[in-house]
Design an enzyme around this catalytic site. Structure first.
Site, short mmCIF file in Angstrom:
data_model
loop_
_atom_site.label_atom_id
_atom_site.label_comp_id
_atom_site.label_asym_id
_atom_site.label_seq_id
_atom_site.Cartn_x
_atom_site.Cartn_y
_atom_site.Cartn_z
N GLY A 137 0.83 -1.21 0.00
CA GLY A 137 0.00 0.00 0.00
C GLY A 137 0.86 1.25 0.00
N THR A 160 -4.52 -2.51 -1.42
CA THR A 160 -5.15 -2.10 -0.17
C THR A 160 -6.65 -2.35 -0.25
OG1 THR A 160 -5.85 -0.21 1.18
CG2 THR A 160 -5.11 0.31 -1.02
N ILE A 161 -7.21 -2.87 0.84
CA ILE A 161 -8.67 -3.04 0.84
C ILE A 161 -9.35 -1.67 0.90
CG2 ILE A 161 -8.66 -5.32 1.94
CD1 ILE A 161 -9.64 -3.86 4.53
N ASP A 162 -8.61 -0.64 1.34
CA ASP A 162 -9.22 0.68 1.55
C ASP A 162 -9.53 1.39 0.23
OD1 ASP A 162 -8.68 0.09 4.21
OD2 ASP A 162 -6.80 1.23 4.22
N ARG A 298 -27.57 -2.33 18.78
CA ARG A 298 -26.43 -3.22 18.97
C ARG A 298 -25.32 -2.82 17.98
NH1 ARG A 298 -29.18 -4.30 22.68
NH2 ARG A 298 -29.84 -6.35 23.46
N GLN A 306 -12.84 -8.62 7.18
CA GLN A 306 -12.85 -7.95 5.86
C GLN A 306 -11.58 -8.22 5.07
OE1 GLN A 306 -14.56 -3.64 6.68
NE2 GLN A 306 -13.91 -4.67 8.54
O1 F6P Z 1 -5.18 -0.49 5.39
C1 F6P Z 1 -5.86 -1.68 5.57
C2 F6P Z 1 -6.43 -1.80 6.96
O2 F6P Z 1 -7.16 -3.00 7.05
C3 F6P Z 1 -7.28 -0.60 7.41
O3 F6P Z 1 -8.56 -0.61 6.84
C4 F6P Z 1 -7.23 -0.77 8.91
O4 F6P Z 1 -7.40 0.47 9.56
C5 F6P Z 1 -5.83 -1.28 9.13
O5 F6P Z 1 -5.38 -1.85 7.91
C6 F6P Z 1 -5.73 -2.31 10.23
O6 F6P Z 1 -4.38 -2.62 10.40
P1 F6P Z 1 -3.85 -3.81 11.30
O7 F6P Z 1 -4.02 -5.08 10.53
O8 F6P Z 1 -2.44 -3.47 11.53
O9 F6P Z 1 -4.69 -3.82 12.55
#
Ligand code: F6P
Length: 380
Positions: A137, A160-162, A298, A306
């Site tokens: 990423g 990146t999943i983002d 909730r 994810q």
């Molecule tokens: O950048 C990908 C991601 O999954 C983000 O969506 C999330 O904030 C972060 O990485 C989580 O990182 P880690 O796996 O270090 O907890």
């Protein structure tokens, strides 16, 4: 005093002296940063495309750390990559920490120490690896750029999943993450209806709302909260009451981890490693909605579900195309480039254009407007 390097699971090359394959040019590949579905499709694509040019592929283990002496790697070939495409994660392992971490926050550029780069160069030269494909990423591309500037020929593959890199319209992993969100929302719908509850789902995405927006649309959410549109708790409650007046007995709220109230801060929590990570806004929203609306509420945090599991069809195809393109870029000696997806074509851009440039959801864009047109509230 000299730096001490980790000793790893170094795997000796299986080359037999005197055989013709010994002199095949060698390219390296590594996966770095958070994992995501589709990484193995890239590795398979790289390996099979490399055969066309008679390259041998060296896969460095655990991100950039595999480049440290004595070198921690495995050879990638038809056999070692057979059957990996449907598997989530990465067969090479990965890390978002270690000696090469070059990014310490949005916009910051930390420098990879010169002795670390020199050590990596020695390992690459010792293993006859001429060039390196770096799958990662934003942070990993920042490191790739520094390696390139230090004379290591690099090709970047964005991951990146983002889906928040400005230089590419799409990255593999995103579609799989959105599929997980959609599946979770389908499940939350049935239990929300039965109990007449408000169900809040917190999803990933860092500072971008793409996962929340796409997942929320596909999963029939009624409220979507994203970092790009600061929200107001009372407006969320107004939207839920409006549903009541229309006879809807339950509601689904999707919250991106980076979302924040207009009058509040981004919610973070300390990690075991002493860092702060995004997360917790889902619980805050659920509590406020319950207190202000009196509705039974909730919260579910989807978290790393994810990032896990098999890649979707789209991510398998995109990953394969990215891997093949990376090898072609090596063959064309387009070093310092990153694979990029634009207008349904796989192209390339300078890595330098790709780092530190986030692609955020345009608040007035077509996707947000479409969501509003199907009565989704953004809490604004
Ligand atoms: O950048 C990908 C991601 O999954 C983000 O969506 C999330 O904030 C972060 O990485 C989580 O990182 P880690 O796996 O270090 O907890």
């Amino acid at each position: 005093m000299g730096r001490s390097w980790p000793t790893g699971r170094r795997q000796k090359s299986a080359l037999i002296p005197g055989r013709a394959e010994e002199m095949k040019p060698r390219i390296g590949v590594l996966t770095s940063g958070g994992d995501c579905p589709g990484l193995n499709a890239v590795l398979r694509g790289v390996t099979l495309a490399a055969e066309k040019f008679n390259y041998e592929v060296v896969g460095f283990l655990d991100g950039f750390e595999g480049l440290l002496p004595p070198g921690n790697f495995m050879l990638l070939n038809r056999r070692s990559t057979s059957g990996i495409m449907p598997r989530g994660g990465t067969i090479l392992g990965t890390t978002n920490r270690g000696h090469f971490v070059a990014k310490v926050g949005a916009g910051d550029r930390a420098v990879v120490p010169a002795d670390v780069i020199a050590a990596a160069k020695r390992v690459l030269a010792g293993e006859r690896v001429d060039s390196l494909i770096i799958v990662g990423g934003d942070g990993s591309m920042t490191t790739a750029l520094q390696l390139q500037e230090a004379g290591i020929d690099c090709i970047g593959v964005p991951k990146t999943i983002d889906n928040d890199l400005e230089a590419t319209a799409m990255t593999f992993g995103f579609d799989s993450a959105v599929a997980s969100v959609t599946d979770a929302l389908d499940r939350l719908h049935t239990t929300a209806t039965s109990h007449k509850r408000v169900m809040v789902l917190e999803v990933m995405g860092r500072h971008a709302g793409w996962i929340a927006l796409h997942g929320g649309l596909a999963g029939g959410a009624h409220v979507i909260l994203i970092p790009e549109i600061p929200f107001d708790f009372d407006k969320i409650c107004d939207a839920l009451r409006m549903r009541d007046t229309r006879g809807s007995i339950y509601s689904i709220v999707v919250v991106a981890e980076g979302a924040r109230a207009a009058k509040g801060q981004v919610v973070m929590h300390p990690s075991d490693e002493g860092e702060y990570r995004l997360g917790g806004i889902g619980g805050v929203v659920a509590n406020e909605v319950a207190a202000r609306s009196g509705k039974e509420t909730r919260c579910t945090v989807l978290g790393h579900l994810q990032r896990g599991g098999a890649p979707t069809t789209l991510d398998r195809i995109l990953g394969t195309r990215f891997g093949v393109k990376a090898v072609n870029l090596i063959h064309e000696r387009q070093f310092g480039s990153m694979v990029s997806y634009q207008n349904y074509q796989v192209r390339h851009v300078p890595i330098a254009d790709a780092v530190n440039r986030l692609r955020l959801v345009p608040p007035d864009g077509e996707m947000v407007q479409t969501a509003r047109d199907v009565e989704i509230s953004f809490g604004d």
